[in-house]
Scaffold this motif. Structure first.
Motif, short mmCIF file in Angstrom:
data_model
loop_
_atom_site.label_atom_id
_atom_site.label_comp_id
_atom_site.label_asym_id
_atom_site.label_seq_id
_atom_site.Cartn_x
_atom_site.Cartn_y
_atom_site.Cartn_z
N ALA A 1 20.03 -4.77 52.38
CA ALA A 1 20.18 -4.71 51.01
C ALA A 1 19.72 -3.44 50.71
CB ALA A 1 18.90 -5.71 50.89
N TRP A 2 18.96 -2.62 51.22
CA TRP A 2 18.79 -1.25 50.70
C TRP A 2 19.86 -0.29 50.95
CZ3 TRP A 2 15.35 0.38 47.62
CH2 TRP A 2 14.10 -0.45 47.65
N ASP A 3 20.85 -0.68 51.82
CA ASP A 3 22.05 0.07 52.04
C ASP A 3 22.89 -0.37 50.65
OD1 ASP A 3 21.39 1.13 54.51
OD2 ASP A 3 22.68 -0.33 55.52
N VAL A 4 23.04 -1.56 50.40
CA VAL A 4 23.84 -1.98 49.43
C VAL A 4 23.24 -1.32 48.00
CG1 VAL A 4 24.53 -3.99 47.70
CG2 VAL A 4 24.63 -4.24 50.39
N ARG A 5 22.07 -1.35 47.84
CA ARG A 5 21.44 -0.59 46.76
C ARG A 5 21.67 0.85 46.71
NH1 ARG A 5 16.41 -3.75 48.27
NH2 ARG A 5 16.16 -5.45 47.05
N ALA A 6 21.74 1.44 47.65
CA ALA A 6 22.22 2.89 47.76
C ALA A 6 23.80 2.89 47.38
CB ALA A 6 21.88 3.67 49.01
N THR A 7 24.65 1.98 47.94
CA THR A 7 25.84 2.07 47.53
C THR A 7 26.07 1.86 46.14
OG1 THR A 7 26.42 1.41 49.64
CG2 THR A 7 28.21 1.15 47.94
N VAL A 8 25.19 1.01 45.50
CA VAL A 8 25.38 0.72 44.02
C VAL A 8 24.90 2.07 43.20
CG1 VAL A 8 24.50 -0.72 42.19
CG2 VAL A 8 25.30 -1.89 44.25
N GLY A 9 23.93 2.62 43.60
CA GLY A 9 23.44 3.77 43.05
C GLY A 9 24.53 4.73 43.03
N MET A 10 25.28 4.92 43.84
CA MET A 10 26.24 5.98 43.74
C MET A 10 27.35 5.97 42.77
SD MET A 10 26.83 6.95 47.99
CE MET A 10 27.91 5.52 47.90
N PHE A 11 27.49 4.69 42.49
CA PHE A 11 28.30 4.22 41.51
C PHE A 11 28.28 3.62 40.21
CE2 PHE A 11 30.29 3.69 45.85
CZ PHE A 11 31.44 4.61 45.56
N ASP A 12 26.99 2.96 40.08
CA ASP A 12 26.81 2.44 38.64
C ASP A 12 25.28 2.57 38.32
OD1 ASP A 12 26.76 0.80 36.23
OD2 ASP A 12 27.62 -0.86 37.29
N ASP A 13 24.89 3.21 37.52
CA ASP A 13 23.52 3.40 36.97
C ASP A 13 23.16 2.10 36.13
OD1 ASP A 13 23.12 5.76 38.27
OD2 ASP A 13 23.68 6.82 36.44
N ALA A 14 23.95 1.27 35.86
CA ALA A 14 23.89 -0.02 34.89
C ALA A 14 23.84 -1.22 35.73
CB ALA A 14 24.80 0.02 33.68
N ALA A 15 23.74 -1.17 37.11
CA ALA A 15 24.04 -2.27 38.01
C ALA A 15 22.86 -3.24 37.86
CB ALA A 15 24.09 -1.86 39.32
N VAL A 16 22.88 -4.42 37.74
CA VAL A 16 21.80 -5.27 37.62
C VAL A 16 21.67 -6.28 38.95
CG1 VAL A 16 21.09 -7.56 36.60
CG2 VAL A 16 22.27 -5.80 35.26
N GLU A 17 20.62 -6.14 39.62
CA GLU A 17 20.16 -6.82 40.86
C GLU A 17 19.52 -8.23 40.55
OE1 GLU A 17 17.61 -6.34 44.69
OE2 GLU A 17 18.03 -4.74 43.65
N LEU A 18 20.23 -9.15 41.19
CA LEU A 18 19.66 -10.52 40.78
C LEU A 18 18.85 -11.14 42.15
CD1 LEU A 18 22.43 -12.36 39.25
CD2 LEU A 18 20.77 -11.40 38.29
N ASP A 19 17.94 -11.73 41.94
CA ASP A 19 17.32 -12.13 43.35
C ASP A 19 17.69 -13.29 43.89
OD1 ASP A 19 16.33 -14.27 41.87
OD2 ASP A 19 14.17 -13.54 41.88
N GLY A 20 18.79 -13.92 43.64
CA GLY A 20 19.48 -15.14 44.22
C GLY A 20 19.04 -16.44 43.46
N GLN A 21 18.02 -16.55 42.75
CA GLN A 21 17.64 -17.49 42.10
C GLN A 21 18.31 -17.80 40.58
OE1 GLN A 21 15.29 -19.19 43.63
NE2 GLN A 21 15.82 -17.68 45.21
N GLU A 22 18.93 -16.69 40.16
CA GLU A 22 19.92 -17.11 38.77
C GLU A 22 20.92 -17.84 39.17
OE1 GLU A 22 18.61 -13.90 39.60
OE2 GLU A 22 17.01 -14.07 38.37
#
Length: 55
Positions: A34-55
């Motif tokens: 999960a942290w690896d994915v967060r780091a990848t997202v951070g490289m490309f999209d400052d406006a990314a939204v993380e959902l906790d799987g409950q939505e």
């Protein structure tokens, strides 16, 4: 999508939300993945939204 596919325990799928193209990324492995994915997202999209799987 290629960048996300490099992580083990990750499922990637293109989608459309509110008329805009998005990439859905779901992790099935460890907290580290999960942290690896967060780091990848951070490289490309400052406006990314993380959902906790409950939505």
């Amino acid at each position: 999508m290629r960048e996300f596919a490099m992580h083990d325990g990750v499922e990637i799928r293109p989608a459309v939300q509110a008329g805009a193209p998005v990439i859905e990324v779901e992790t099935f492995d460890t907290v580290t993945t999960a942290w690896d994915v967060r780091a990848t997202v951070g490289m490309f999209d400052d406006a990314a939204v993380e959902l906790d799987g409950q939505e």
